[in-house]
Design a protein around this motif. Sequence first.
Motif, PDB file in Angstrom:
ATOM      1  N   TRP A   5      40.780  35.276  24.872  1.00 41.42           N
ATOM      2  CA  TRP A   5      39.821  35.371  23.756  1.00 41.42           C
ATOM      3  C   TRP A   5      39.031  36.666  23.886  1.00 41.42           C
ATOM      4  N   ALA A   6      38.789  37.329  22.788  1.00 42.28           N
ATOM      5  CA  ALA A   6      37.994  38.556  22.821  1.00 42.28           C
ATOM      6  C   ALA A   6      37.088  38.592  21.605  1.00 42.28           C
TER       7      ALA A   6
ATOM      8  N   ASN B 210      29.724  45.542  34.589  1.00 42.08           N
ATOM      9  CA  ASN B 210      30.150  44.434  33.740  1.00 42.08           C
ATOM     10  C   ASN B 210      29.585  43.124  34.278  1.00 42.08           C
ATOM     11  N   ILE B 211      29.402  42.190  33.369  1.00 38.42           N
ATOM     12  CA  ILE B 211      28.850  40.893  33.769  1.00 38.42           C
ATOM     13  C   ILE B 211      29.923  39.826  33.615  1.00 38.42           C
ATOM     14  N   ARG B 212      30.025  38.980  34.630  1.00 37.10           N
ATOM     15  CA  ARG B 212      30.969  37.858  34.576  1.00 37.10           C
ATOM     16  C   ARG B 212      30.168  36.605  34.276  1.00 37.10           C
TER      17      ARG B 212
ATOM     18  N   VAL C 232      31.838  40.472  30.296  1.00 35.41           N
ATOM     19  CA  VAL C 232      31.145  41.209  29.245  1.00 35.41           C
ATOM     20  C   VAL C 232      31.052  42.671  29.668  1.00 35.41           C
ATOM     21  N   GLN C 233      31.413  43.536  28.737  1.00 38.59           N
ATOM     22  CA  GLN C 233      31.493  44.956  29.015  1.00 38.59           C
ATOM     23  C   GLN C 233      30.675  45.679  27.953  1.00 38.59           C
ATOM     24  N   GLN C 234      29.944  46.685  28.372  1.00 37.74           N
ATOM     25  CA  GLN C 234      29.179  47.453  27.400  1.00 37.74           C
ATOM     26  C   GLN C 234      30.016  48.602  26.874  1.00 37.74           C
ATOM     27  N   LEU C 235      30.106  48.682  25.542  1.00 34.02           N
ATOM     28  CA  LEU C 235      30.783  49.815  24.916  1.00 34.02           C
ATOM     29  C   LEU C 235      29.703  50.717  24.319  1.00 34.02           C
TER      30      LEU C 235
ATOM     31  N   VAL D  19      33.370  41.132  24.742  1.00 35.66           N
ATOM     32  CA  VAL D  19      33.449  39.915  25.549  1.00 35.66           C
ATOM     33  C   VAL D  19      34.905  39.479  25.587  1.00 35.66           C
ATOM     34  N   GLN D  20      35.434  39.269  26.775  1.00 34.85           N
ATOM     35  CA  GLN D  20      36.831  38.855  26.915  1.00 34.85           C
ATOM     36  C   GLN D  20      36.935  37.772  27.967  1.00 34.85           C
TER      37      GLN D  20
END
Length: 160
Positions: A82-83, A12-14, A45-48, A54-55
């Motif tokens: 926020w998401a 994940n990216i911050r 940011v998370q890859q699905l 993005v949260q």
Amino acid sequence: MVVNLRHLEARNIRLEGKVSAAELDIESLDEVIQVTQPLEHDLEVQQLEDGLLVQGSLLLYLECHCVRCLKPFQHRLELDGWACHLPLEGEDCVVPVNDCVDLTPYVREDILLEFPRHPLCDPECRGLPGTSIGKSQKSSGSGQTGADLSAWAELNKLKL
Ligand SMILES: [Zn+2]
């Protein structure tokens, strides 16, 4: 606020930092709301399977002028929790450029939705009696307040 999808494959990216009002293109959208300070953000940011999630939190201070009494005041606009889901497949999907996705337009959109429609220094503000604003209200006799007029102005903008 750019995410490199290749980096995202590993973890994940911050994204943490500030984005100027100029970059967000929200400096002078409204005559009673000025944005002079940068937007602070702290996002993960998370890859699905089918896209990005993005949260995080967004914080922006707005310099407002009360639509009734014209007094300047600061409005704290905070989106905590926020998401945003950005699909990478299917209709309306996000198209990466050089493996990168810019989050700025999505953040901008949601920030704008949170702008006060007719900013008031206080919900009970009655404006300034004896000013030209107060007089024009009385003489019009229609019962419309400055806030109502501002709301109509907003609606007219939307139609454009
Ligand atoms: Zn006021």
